[in-house]
Design an enzyme around this catalytic site. Structure first.
Site, short mmCIF file in Angstrom:
data_model
loop_
_atom_site.label_atom_id
_atom_site.label_comp_id
_atom_site.label_asym_id
_atom_site.label_seq_id
_atom_site.Cartn_x
_atom_site.Cartn_y
_atom_site.Cartn_z
N GLU A 44 38.87 40.32 36.66
CA GLU A 44 38.23 38.85 36.20
C GLU A 44 36.86 38.93 36.21
O GLU A 44 36.17 38.35 35.29
CB GLU A 44 38.69 37.68 37.14
N GLU A 92 37.07 50.76 40.16
CA GLU A 92 37.12 50.90 41.59
C GLU A 92 35.83 51.83 42.00
O GLU A 92 35.43 52.22 41.12
CB GLU A 92 38.30 51.31 42.10
N ASN A 113 39.90 46.15 36.22
CA ASN A 113 39.05 46.61 37.51
C ASN A 113 38.50 47.87 37.43
O ASN A 113 39.15 48.71 36.83
CB ASN A 113 40.19 46.28 38.77
N1 THU Z 1 42.03 42.97 41.79
C1 THU Z 1 41.41 42.54 40.54
O1 THU Z 1 41.18 43.30 39.79
N2 THU Z 1 41.82 41.18 40.55
C2 THU Z 1 42.03 40.44 41.52
O2 THU Z 1 41.94 39.10 41.37
C3 THU Z 1 42.74 40.85 42.64
C4 THU Z 1 42.56 42.45 42.87
C5 THU Z 1 41.89 44.65 41.82
C6 THU Z 1 40.76 45.08 42.69
C7 THU Z 1 41.44 46.46 43.06
O3 THU Z 1 40.92 47.59 42.27
C8 THU Z 1 42.99 46.30 43.01
O4 THU Z 1 43.19 45.12 42.40
C9 THU Z 1 43.41 46.28 44.48
O5 THU Z 1 43.08 45.39 45.33
#
Ligand code: THU
Length: 160
Positions: free
Chosen positions: A84, A73, A71
Site C-alpha cells: 500500500e 522487503e 511489498n
Molecule cells: N505487508 C504489506 O505489504 N501490506 C500490509 O498491509 C501488511 C503486510 C507485507 C509486509 C511484509 O513484506 C509482508 O507483508 C509480511 O508482513
C-alpha cells in the site's frame, strides 16, 4: 482468483479502465474485480524473500488513475515497505501531492485473509476521505470491504 499469471512487463502504473466521471459513486462489481485483479497482478512483482508473503495494492484515485504497488522487503527487516505504501509513493510521484484515493484493492498470493496493517492505515489516511473504500482478502477467498473511517477511526493528526 489469486493466481493470475505474472505480467509481461513492469507496468506498475497503469492508465485507468475506470471512469473518472463519477469520482464519488460506488464502484460496480466489474470495477472492483478489475481493481482486485490489478492488485493480484502487481503482487507477482513483490520482493518478499524473507516472509514469502507477496502483496499487491491497486489504488483508484479520484481522477480515475490507477496506480499499483507491491511489498519490498529488506534484510534489515524493519526497512520493509508494504504494498500500500509503495503504491501511494508512486501515486504521489505520478500525480503530485494533491491526490485523493477513491478506493484501494489489496491482494496477496498466499490465498489467505489479510487486512492492511496499522502503519498502512495511517499512510492511506493521509490521502483519503472517510469514504475511501478498501477491498481486502477475507476468509474463504472472499473479498471484504471497509471504509477508511471504519479501518482507522482515530488517525494521528499533526496539530501544530
Ligand atoms: N505487508 C504489506 O505489504 N501490506 C500490509 O498491509 C501488511 C503486510 C507485507 C509486509 C511484509 O513484506 C509482508 O507483508 C509480511 O508482513
Amino acid at each position: 482468483m489469486l493466481s493470475a499469471p505474472a505480467p509481461d512487463s513492469l507496468t506498475h502504473i497503469m492508465s485507468s479502465e475506470l471512469s473518472a466521471e463519477q469520482p464519488s459513486a460506488a464502484l460496480t462489481p466489474a470495477q472492483i474485480a478489475s481493481l482486485q485483479q490489478q492488485a493480484v497482478t502487481v503482487a507477482h512483482h513483490a520482493y518478499a524473500p524473507y516472509s514469502n508473503f507477496r502483496v499487491g495494492a491497486a489504488l483508484l484515485l479520484t481522477d480515475g488513475t490507477i496506480v499499483t504497488g507491491c511489498n519490498v522487503e529488506n534484510a534489515s527487516y524493519r526497512l520493509t515497505t508494504c504494498a500500500e505504501q509503495t503504491a501511494i509513493t508512486s501515486a504521489v510521484a505520478l500525480r503530485g501531492p494533491g491526490i485523493r484515493i477513491r478506493a484501494i484493492a489489496v491482494a496477496n498470493l498466499n490465498q489467505t485473509a489479510s487486512q492492511p496493517c496499522g502503519a498502512c492505515r495511517q499512510t492511506i489516511h493521509e490521502f483519503s476521505t472517510p469514504d475511501t473504500i478498501v477491498y481486502f482478502p477475507a476468509e474463504g477467498g472472499s473479498i471484504a470491504q471497509a471504509t477508511m473511517a471504519e479501518l482507522l477511526p482515530a488517525a494521528f493528526l499533526l496539530n501544530e
